[in-house]
Design a protein around this motif. Structure first.
Motif, PDB file in Angstrom:
ATOM      1  N   THR A 289       0.849  -1.193   0.000  1.00 22.29           N
ATOM      2  CA  THR A 289       0.000   0.000   0.000  1.00 22.29           C
ATOM      3  C   THR A 289       0.883   1.241   0.000  1.00 22.29           C
ATOM      4  O   THR A 289       2.107   1.149  -0.135  1.00 22.29           O
ATOM      5  CB  THR A 289      -0.973  -0.009   1.198  1.00 22.29           C
ATOM      6  OG1 THR A 289      -1.925   1.049   1.009  1.00 22.29           O
ATOM      7  CG2 THR A 289      -0.268   0.181   2.529  1.00 22.29           C
TER       8      THR A 289
ATOM      9  N   MET B  54      -7.552  -0.283  -2.598  1.00 19.69           N
ATOM     10  CA  MET B  54      -6.473   0.148  -3.495  1.00 19.69           C
ATOM     11  C   MET B  54      -6.974   0.328  -4.935  1.00 19.69           C
ATOM     12  O   MET B  54      -7.771  -0.470  -5.419  1.00 19.69           O
ATOM     13  CB  MET B  54      -5.341  -0.888  -3.490  1.00 19.69           C
ATOM     14  CG  MET B  54      -4.537  -0.922  -2.198  1.00 19.69           C
ATOM     15  SD  MET B  54      -3.645   0.613  -1.820  1.00 19.69           S
ATOM     16  CE  MET B  54      -2.378   0.630  -3.088  1.00 19.69           C
TER      17      MET B  54
ATOM     18  N   ALA C 158      -9.011   6.350   0.252  1.00 19.42           N
ATOM     19  CA  ALA C 158      -8.236   7.462  -0.330  1.00 19.42           C
ATOM     20  C   ALA C 158      -8.254   7.431  -1.859  1.00 19.42           C
ATOM     21  O   ALA C 158      -8.405   8.468  -2.498  1.00 19.42           O
ATOM     22  CB  ALA C 158      -6.802   7.439   0.189  1.00 19.42           C
TER      23      ALA C 158
HETATM   24  C1  LIG Z   1      -4.263   4.200  -0.126  1.00 21.42           C
HETATM   25  C2  LIG Z   1      -3.867   5.559   0.355  1.00 21.42           C
HETATM   26  N1  LIG Z   1      -4.163   5.933   1.617  1.00 21.42           N
HETATM   27  C3  LIG Z   1      -3.836   7.160   2.088  1.00 21.42           C
HETATM   28  C4  LIG Z   1      -3.173   8.071   1.304  1.00 21.42           C
HETATM   29  C5  LIG Z   1      -2.802   9.416   1.867  1.00 21.42           C
HETATM   30  O1  LIG Z   1      -3.573  10.427   1.310  1.00 21.42           O
HETATM   31  P1  LIG Z   1      -2.985  11.945   1.181  1.00 21.42           P
HETATM   32  O2  LIG Z   1      -2.007  11.908   0.056  1.00 21.42           O
HETATM   33  O3  LIG Z   1      -4.160  12.799   0.907  1.00 21.42           O
HETATM   34  O4  LIG Z   1      -2.350  12.256   2.480  1.00 21.42           O
HETATM   35  C6  LIG Z   1      -2.837   7.720  -0.005  1.00 21.42           C
HETATM   36  C7  LIG Z   1      -2.101   8.677  -0.864  1.00 21.42           C
HETATM   37  O5  LIG Z   1      -1.445   8.346  -1.805  1.00 21.42           O
HETATM   38  C8  LIG Z   1      -3.207   6.444  -0.501  1.00 21.42           C
HETATM   39  O6  LIG Z   1      -2.919   6.074  -1.757  1.00 21.42           O
END
Ligand SMILES: Cc1ncc(COP(=O)(O)O)c(C=O)c1O
Length: 399
Positions: free
Chosen positions: A82, A130, A156
């Motif tokens: 991830t 994802m 996200a």
């Molecule tokens: C799966 C996932 N979670 C969380 C995030 C974090 O988000 P942010 O970039 O807005 O902080 C990302 C960012 O790439 C992500 O791909």
């Protein structure tokens, strides 16, 4: 000059930028108005905004620490493949990541392997959707029912994806989304938190209220960045700016995150973008379905299993290419035709951070394989039928 289609992004229209700028002079009600729109969109009662998905996740951890039954509950279970930045808020809150392999069929967390990681120290399990692909959440909710373990959905990269008509990120007690550049919809940056217990509203308000708000000069710089982002995701300017844009892509490891409040300007931009949200979502869904057809049953290529009843707003369309030389060839050929692709994180978390991999043998081989063989095709709204026909031609020739 070979004009390249960018890997991500929705260009802002003039009206988006105009309303965003006006947002600077509006009252805080503009953020409330955006909340109202998103409550309707997600069909949820509780929503809050912060500056990023990372901060959204960070605030959720703060709340969970207040809610936990025992101080020893510090472990957060997440997939070994991830975004590496997910470890930052875990670390910032003094918590401990515990990894689980991914399922090679779904490309997401292997939910059947979560049970063996649960113990008295577990604070939360984080199914991460994802690439826009819904991760199975119901079995995790069943597994943690009547325990002290929380489930947080990381949506996200999956804003717009639904399962049986319900938005991902809204099944579990906590969920969050990112509005960062490159995500399904972007207000340059931003994080949305959703939760289902209305009694927690005051706690969320308190923690978010403690974050600093951006000073006026930083907001002005943010407006310049809106314009820059709008240019950076248009094919002609993207091609011109490519050497600079490349530096801002998520290939480098983040070691720090800043937390501050969401701005009125971003909310005003969001309100305008949400006027065409159906179109933006639908394009990702349709392009993803077409890419599924193009890549299915091709020699040496694996496509992800699409969960029953889901409507996938792909952030990127992922495939696994078994032969790495073939993967390079596909990347090269698509680039020659004007389509840029990505491979995202080349390593799973346990290979980036050696403390996860002390024994030497690979504890999460499916995550490693995915990281090394992944190819991502952009499905955003600028990808049209002509481009997809070219992808089909290239794939038919090479696979
Ligand atoms: C799966 C996932 N979670 C969380 C995030 C974090 O988000 P942010 O970039 O807005 O902080 C990302 C960012 O790439 C992500 O791909």
């Amino acid at each position: 000059m070979n004009i390249l289609m960018p890997t991500a992004g929705t260009p802002y229209r003039f009206s988006d930028l105009f309303f965003a700028k006006l947002g600077l002079f509006r009252s805080k009600k503009v953020v409330k108005k955006f909340s109202g729109i998103l409550k309707g969109y997600f069909n949820v009662e509780n929503i809050a905004f912060v500056n990023s998905g990372t901060t959204a996740n960070f605030i959720i951890y703060k709340i969970l620490k207040d809610l936990r039954k025992r101080d020893e509950q510090v472990e957060i279970i997440l997939p070994a493949y991830t975004a590496p930045s997910l470890l930052l808020p875990i670390d910032a809150e003094g918590l401990k990541p515990v990894l689980v392999d991914i399922d090679p069929a779904t490309f997401n967390l292997d939910v059947t392997k979560v049970k063996e990681k649960l113990n008295s120290k577990t604070l939360a399990v984080m199914p991460i959707h994802m690439f826009g692909l819904p991760c199975e959440v119901d079995s995790l909710l069943a597994l943690t029912k009547d325990t002290d373990v929380f489930v947080i959905e990381d949506g996200a990269s999956a804003l717009g994806s639904t399962v049986e008509g319900k938005h991902i990120g809204t099944r579990a007690p906590f969920g969050f989304y990112s509005l960062n550049r490159g995500k399904n919809v972007s207000t340059l940056a931003g994080g949305i938190i959703t939760w289902n217990n209305k009694d927690l509203a005051d706690s969320f308000e308190k923690y978010i209220g403690e974050l600093t708000s951006l000073p006026a000069h930083s907001q002005f710089i943010m407006f310049i960045k809106f314009i820059a982002l709008s240019l950076a995701v248009r094919p002609f300017t993207y091609t011109l700016l490519n050497p600079i844009v490349a530096k801002f892509k998520y290939t480098t490891l983040h070691t720090h995150f800043d937390s501050f409040q969401y701005t009125k300007m971003q909310a005003a931009l969001g309100i305008n973008l949400w006027k065409r949200i159906e179109y933006l979502d639908q394009k990702r869904v349709e392009n993803g379905l077409r890419l599924l057809e193009i890549f299915k049953e091709k020699n040496g290529i694996r496509i992800p299993l699409i969960p029953n009843g889901s409507r996938v707003a792909f952030n990127q369309f992922p495939v696994i290419v078994e032969d790495l030389e073939k993967r390079s060839l596909i990347i090269e050929r698509l680039k020659q035709t004007g389509l840029e692709t990505t491979t995202l994180y080349d390593h799973p978390l346990h290979n980036i951070f050696p403390e996860f991999n002390k024994a030497g043998d690979d504890p999460y081989p499916n995550a490693t394989y995915l990281a090394e063989h992944l190819l991502l095709i952009p499905p955003h709204a600028q990808i049209n039928q002509k481009i997809l026909a070219t992808v089909q031609k290239v794939i038919n020739e090479l696979a």
